[in-house]
Every structure is written in C-alpha cells, then in structure tokens.
Design an enzyme around this catalytic site. Structure first.
Site, PDB file in Angstrom:
ATOM      1  N   GLU A 121       3.311  -6.700  -5.707  1.00  0.00           N
ATOM      2  CA  GLU A 121       4.638  -6.500  -6.756  1.00  0.00           C
ATOM      3  C   GLU A 121       5.882  -6.070  -6.310  1.00  0.00           C
ATOM      4  O   GLU A 121       5.807  -5.065  -4.977  1.00  0.00           O
ATOM      5  CB  GLU A 121       5.059  -5.473  -7.871  1.00  0.00           C
ATOM      6  CG  GLU A 121       6.013  -4.613  -8.669  1.00  0.00           C
ATOM      7  CD  GLU A 121       5.009  -3.575  -9.937  1.00  0.00           C
ATOM      8  OE1 GLU A 121       4.912  -3.105  -9.424  1.00  0.00           O
ATOM      9  OE2 GLU A 121       6.576  -3.159 -10.876  1.00  0.00           O
ATOM     10  N   ARG A 178     -10.642  -1.399  -3.769  1.00  0.00           N
ATOM     11  CA  ARG A 178     -10.050  -1.712  -2.583  1.00  0.00           C
ATOM     12  C   ARG A 178      -9.631  -0.480  -1.037  1.00  0.00           C
ATOM     13  O   ARG A 178     -11.130   0.535  -1.227  1.00  0.00           O
ATOM     14  CB  ARG A 178      -8.709  -0.507  -3.262  1.00  0.00           C
ATOM     15  CG  ARG A 178      -9.078   1.127  -3.510  1.00  0.00           C
ATOM     16  CD  ARG A 178      -7.960   1.654  -4.499  1.00  0.00           C
ATOM     17  NE  ARG A 178      -6.393   0.769  -4.370  1.00  0.00           N
ATOM     18  CZ  ARG A 178      -5.631   0.314  -5.264  1.00  0.00           C
ATOM     19  NH1 ARG A 178      -5.553   0.373  -6.337  1.00  0.00           N
ATOM     20  NH2 ARG A 178      -4.372   0.428  -5.042  1.00  0.00           N
ATOM     21  N   LYS A 196       0.860   4.278  -3.471  1.00  0.00           N
ATOM     22  CA  LYS A 196       2.304   4.413  -3.562  1.00  0.00           C
ATOM     23  C   LYS A 196       2.768   5.941  -3.556  1.00  0.00           C
ATOM     24  O   LYS A 196       3.660   5.829  -3.123  1.00  0.00           O
ATOM     25  CB  LYS A 196       2.826   3.153  -4.420  1.00  0.00           C
ATOM     26  CG  LYS A 196       3.244   1.737  -2.959  1.00  0.00           C
ATOM     27  CD  LYS A 196       3.547   1.689  -4.378  1.00  0.00           C
ATOM     28  CE  LYS A 196       3.106  -0.629  -3.891  1.00  0.00           C
ATOM     29  NZ  LYS A 196       3.554  -1.668  -4.332  1.00  0.00           N
TER      30      LYS A 196
END
Length: 570
Positions: free
Chosen positions: A38, A264, A274
């Site tokens: 994204e 992850r 993030k």
RNA sequence: UGGGGUGUGGCCAAGUUGGUAAGGCAGCGGAUUCUGGUUCCGUGAACCGGGGGUUCGAAUCCCUCCACCCCAGCCA
C-alpha cells in the site's frame, strides 16, 4: 535474474505447496505471485522478506511476480510513496518487467463486480452509521444482528449503489455490504463492508470516484484478474481467507488464487511496525525513513547494506507460520559475510593518539606496500602507505595499566604496526591538568620489517596512520536503536528502551592517503580491526569524506573485557 | 468464556507417505593468521509445549491439557 538469487535455499511449507501444485498440474503448472504494497509509507526489511519470497518463488519456478499497488484508500496514500517503493524493489535486485499494476486500475471492473454481487442478492446498501454497524456486529462471543436494510430489494440496493457512485450521498451515510452471515464466529464474515463513500480525490484516479472498495474485496479480485496463483500474505489475514474465497466463489472471475499466510518478520533490538517507525521519526529520534538506523530499505541502503546481504538474510531466516524474533546478529552476519570477501581494506584511526618514533629520522618517509585484500594479496592489488616519525594509533590500542589479556601497546611493551615495524613504548606524555594521555614516545625495531622479531614474540598488531599524511574523515558509528531484544513487547512504551548511543559521530578520524585513490562515493571498505564502512555519497563533500559504519567487526576482545554494549554485544 | 493460528537446542528453522532429530546464527574449544577479523577443524544434555493412547516403532496418527499470537476499521 539468476544473479539475484541467494546461493543457499531450503525447504519451507510454501515451497512444498507450490511444488505440489506444479506436480498436479494446477494452474497449468504456472506460478504467479505478487508483491502488493500500500503506498502509504516506506518499505522495511519485513517487506524485503516478502519481496524476496514473492519474486524468489516466481523466479524459481519460471513464473512471474507482479508489483501491485494496493491503493484503495485515498485518505492514507500518496504517489510520493509509489516511486520510493519502486526504487526500493529495484534496488533489492528485482524486476517486475511490464507487470506493474494498481488496484485503482481496476476500479471500474471492481465496481461491476460489486453490481454483480448485488444482482445476485449477495450484497446490499446499508444505511447504518459507523457506530451502528459496529454495534450490530456483535462481539467475538455474541452473534451480530442483521441490519434492517439487509433484505431490501435488489433493485433498491442497485439504485442506491449507483447513486452512491454518483456522489448523491454524504460520507458515512451508506456503505455496500456483503450479505453473508451475521452470526458467523468469524467476524470478517458478518456482512463486511465492501464499498465506502470517500469524497476524496485519489492520487491516480483523481476525482473520478467517490466510492472506494475495501481491501478484502479489492485484493482477492485483483489477484484473480491478474491470474495470480499463489497469494502470499502475513498471518493476520488468516481470518480473512474465508472472505477472500467467498467473494471469488460468488463472482464470475477468471481465476481463483490461493491465499497462503506466513509469519511476518521481527528482528531483535529494533521495531518493524509502520506506526512505531513513524513515531521514531515524528519524535525526532531519527532523521526520517532513510535514517541509517532505520530498518527500512531506504535506511539500510543509506547505512551501506548491500541488496545481496538482505536477500541472503531473507533466505537465512526461513519461512514459517510461528511468530518469532530473529536475532539481529543474523542480519549483521549477512552483511559481514557478503562484504568480507569483496571489499578492500584500509587503515583508519578513529580516535587518534599521537605516537612519536624517537629513533626514526624527522624527515624520513617510507612507503609500506600493503595489500588491499590481505587474504589474497593479488586479488585487489596494493597501495603504498607512508610511514613517518609521527603517526597516530587508536586510543583504545594503548593502555597505561593493561589488564591480563590485553596484547596491544602499553608502557614498556611492544606491538606490531600493521604492514610496518614493531615499536616499543618508552614514554607516556600526559596532560598535566587532566592526566589524560596525549602522546606516546616509542622506538622502532629497524630489523622487524616484514619479518618476525628475533628472540621474542609480539602478539598484537595495531593499525596506524601517518600523522602528517593522513586524510581527515568523519565517521558515523551506528548501533542498534534499542537496548532490549524486544522493545515492542517489553511492556510499557517501546520508546523507553531507546539506545542513547545509537549514533556516535567521530569528527577527527584519520585515514591513510590511499583513500584519495579508492574513495569513490558509495564505495565500501573494511577499516582493519574496526568494521565495514560505507563512503556516504550524499553526506560526503569534495573536501571531507563521511563514512557510515555499516557493522563492526566481531571482536573477541570486546567479549573478554565484558562487552561495552555496542553492536557486537548483547 | 467465540473463531482462526502457532508451539523442534540461546535465536531462526528443516523434518511431506510413522523408523528413532538437517542446516544457519549465536556460544564454546583449538589450528592458521602482521586484522583479538577471515578461514579451517571440533563442540554443545533438544524430556520435538505437557500428559495419555495407537504401534514392534511417533516430532510425525488419535485424545486431552497448557502457553502464546491474531480478529469486534466505513485501514491494509
């Protein structure tokens, strides 16, 4: 792209699935993956792993990997990130060729699919507000309630949906919802929102749209449209897989990709979310996404990491579904491993201590022939490094009152000067006020050049630089950002565990003059006995070399003296 | 207390049809070395989360328990 493939490969559950699919002729034996960022921030090393995985599998099985921007939420995304992401993927060594896509390219098609869903009685326009929808959704232990708009006529939903697209309604007043099961134990299946109104121009489609599809709807369909065969994502989407499959089952789609989830990446002594990375920036702990301490691709690049090392690291950490935290030492090993055999060596004194060789003539200069790569001298050739009466050695390489295993310089003791003579410390000059050692006097053994000393053993070898011919440089010594292995899981605020010395700027380092010949911007070196360094092409100026320490060398000494909490200690 | 996942040596992680535990990182020895680096050898007491069971034999099959992670955005 064979040169981008790490050498060591191992089995993992996804590889098993892919090979089984190929063997069974599924998807005509094709493998198509995609990396779907994204564009709302910079990529970090966790994304790097995903990139390596997706492009790696595609390459391994003669398939292709698409780069698709998941740009379905205009209020969070920006074109600024698109270029940055492409640059990072390219830098990592991967090429998506013509397969660059944007979910926004499919908006019209996605819209048609939404209408199809409505017409099949599988979606409806709901007029509940955000709070009401949440309230109707129920909780994990209690089933939700059906929206009063759930069974409105298809024609009505279709009409309303078209008017949503036309911009007739305000944000938040209506959404399109899939009609699935409000009692499902999987909250994602409780009539999830498919389209929402956003009167916000989109970075790529401008103000063509005022309704935008949600991730769950857009992602599976984008995959299907592109003919993706294996859609890899992280564990938190496991709950979404039933929905991913549901949409594809309801609609007339060209293919039905398989979503496969993996854990992850997490790395000790840093954070990889993030939100936290953004906080580090916002609070001024680091200078930005590209700060050399950041685990972002941009930061690692600025630091001096190589794409090869990151690819190898991705391979080394493996792939599984268990949550884990990989030791930062593994990343450090990957870059040392990569650089060690391919980077020239040089001597650089970080914190100079002046040494006067009393029995060496004032004006004399000898040029010592030193190989750039001592392990294989002919591999990178030689430079001549000047030896003079006054030289600098590392402050750390002298101790007035050395402990047991210290085998460097001390009063009355000898050391070898790398590629040069053996010297003996005969006098120590101190600042009368502070007591600080400011200068050493030594004598050299003229008969020690290129040969073992006679009648004694000299254990230590230290690096040095001519005092009057050395070249000044600025060194940025980077270290891990946090002092604890898992700052995000330590309880409390992760910001409480910041490493106060994650950056030490050394302003009066001295490098042997050969740096003028080989110091091309962007070059990497090993400063002997210290570490690997990157000649920062952005920070250096015509009259000042600026190096970033990529990683220090491993040091047994640091361990012996009980670790000072730097890069190689835990 | 609903659903979805995961638990193999300090950290990752192979182990695909049950046959009796790869490899990497880290650590520890030693050899080589004009980098306390590299390289090279060697090394580690793994109850395979626990407990039952099936079997000649299970990390792999069954039951059960425990721990941890994810899910109630009109984020992705």
């Amino acid at each position: 792209m064979p040169e981008t493939q790490p050498t060591r490969k191992r089995g993992n559950f996804i590889r098993t699935i892919i090979e089984r699919d190929i063997a069974q002729g599924k998807n005509n034996g094709q493998v198509v993956t995609r990396f779907p960022p994204e564009p709302n921030g910079y990529l970090h090393i966790g994304h790097a792993k995903s990139i390596c995985l997706n492009f790696g599998f595609a390459a391994d099985y003669n398939g292709r990997c698409h780069l698709r921007f998941d740009d379905t939420n205009p209020i969070k995304e920006d074109v600024e990130f698109i270029e940055a992401i492409k640059e990072d993927v390219r830098w990592l060594g991967f090429d998506w060729g013509k397969y660059e896509y944007h979910a926004s390219d499919y908006f019209e098609r996605l819209y048609q699919y939404a209408e199809e869903l409505i017409m099949k009685g599988k979606a409806y326009v709901c007029e509940l507000g955000p709070d009401e929808i949440r309230e109707y959704r129920g909780t994990p232990t209690q089933p939700g309630r059906e929206s009063p708009y759930r069974n409105r006529p298809i024609r009505e939903s279709l009409d309303l949906f078209r008017r949503m697209r036309a911009g007739e309604f305000a944000e938040g007043t209506r959404v399109l919802r899939a009609k699935i099961d409000m009692a499902s134990p999987n909250l994602n299946m409780r009539d999830p929102v498919v389209y929402r109104i956003r009167k916000q121009p989109h970075p790529r489609t401008g103000d063509k749209w005022c309704i935008y599809p949600m991730y769950d709807f857009a992602h599976c369909l984008s995959d299907a449209i592109e003919g993706v065969t294996h859609s890899l994502c992280t564990l938190e989407f496991e709950d979404h897989r039933p929905l991913y499959d549901w949409f594809l089952d309801q609609l007339d789609v060209p293919s039905h990709p398989q979503q496969i989830e993996f854990a992850r990446l997490n790395i000790s002594y840093t954070v990889l979310s993030k939100r936290m990375l953004r906080q580090l920036i916002d609070e001024g702990v680091v200078t930005g996404w590209g700060d050399p301490r950041m685990p972002t691709i941009k930061g690692l690049r600025k630091r001096g990491y190589t794409p090869e090392s990151i690819r190898q690291f991705s391979e080394d950490v493996g792939l599984a579904k268990a949550n884990s935290i990989v030791d930062m030492a593994m990343l450090e090993n990957a870059i040392r491993d990569d650089l060690d055999p391919k980077v020239p060596r040089l001597m650089c004194v970080h914190k100079p201590l002046k040494v006067v060789i009393d029995n060496y003539e004032e004006s004399r200069v000898e040029y010592m022939k030193a190989p750039y790569y001592p392990n294989d001298p002919e591999k990178m050739g030689y430079r001549q490094t000047p030896f003079t009466r006054e030289i600098f050695i590392e402050q750390d390489d002298f101790m007035e009152d050395p402990p047991k295993k210290f085998f460097r310089l001390a009063p009355g003791r000898e050391v070898r000067l790398r590629f040069s003579y053996i010297i003996k410390c005969v006098d120590v000059v101190k600042d009368p006020r502070t007591g600080e050692v400011i200068e050493l006097h030594c004598t050299y053994d003229p008969d020690s050049l290129g040969k073992k000393p006679v009648g004694r053993k000299v254990k230590g070898t230290i690096h040095w630089v001519s005092a009057n011919q050395g070249v000044p440089a600025i060194l940025k010594l980077y270290d891990r950002l946090f002092t604890v292995p898992n700052p995000a899981g330590e309880g409390g605020n992760f910001m409480d565990y910041l490493n106060p010395s994650s950056l030490e700027v050394v302003r009066n380092a001295v490098i042997e003059p050969a740096i003028k010949d080989v110091g091309k911007p962007g070059a990497r070196f090993q400063f002997e006995r210290k570490g690997f360094y990157f000649l920062d092409p952005e920070d250096s100026t015509p009259d000042m070399f600026v190096f970033n320490r990529i990683v220090s060398l491993k040091s047994k000494w640091e361990r012996i003296r009980g670790g000072a909490g730097t890069a190689h200690t835990k």
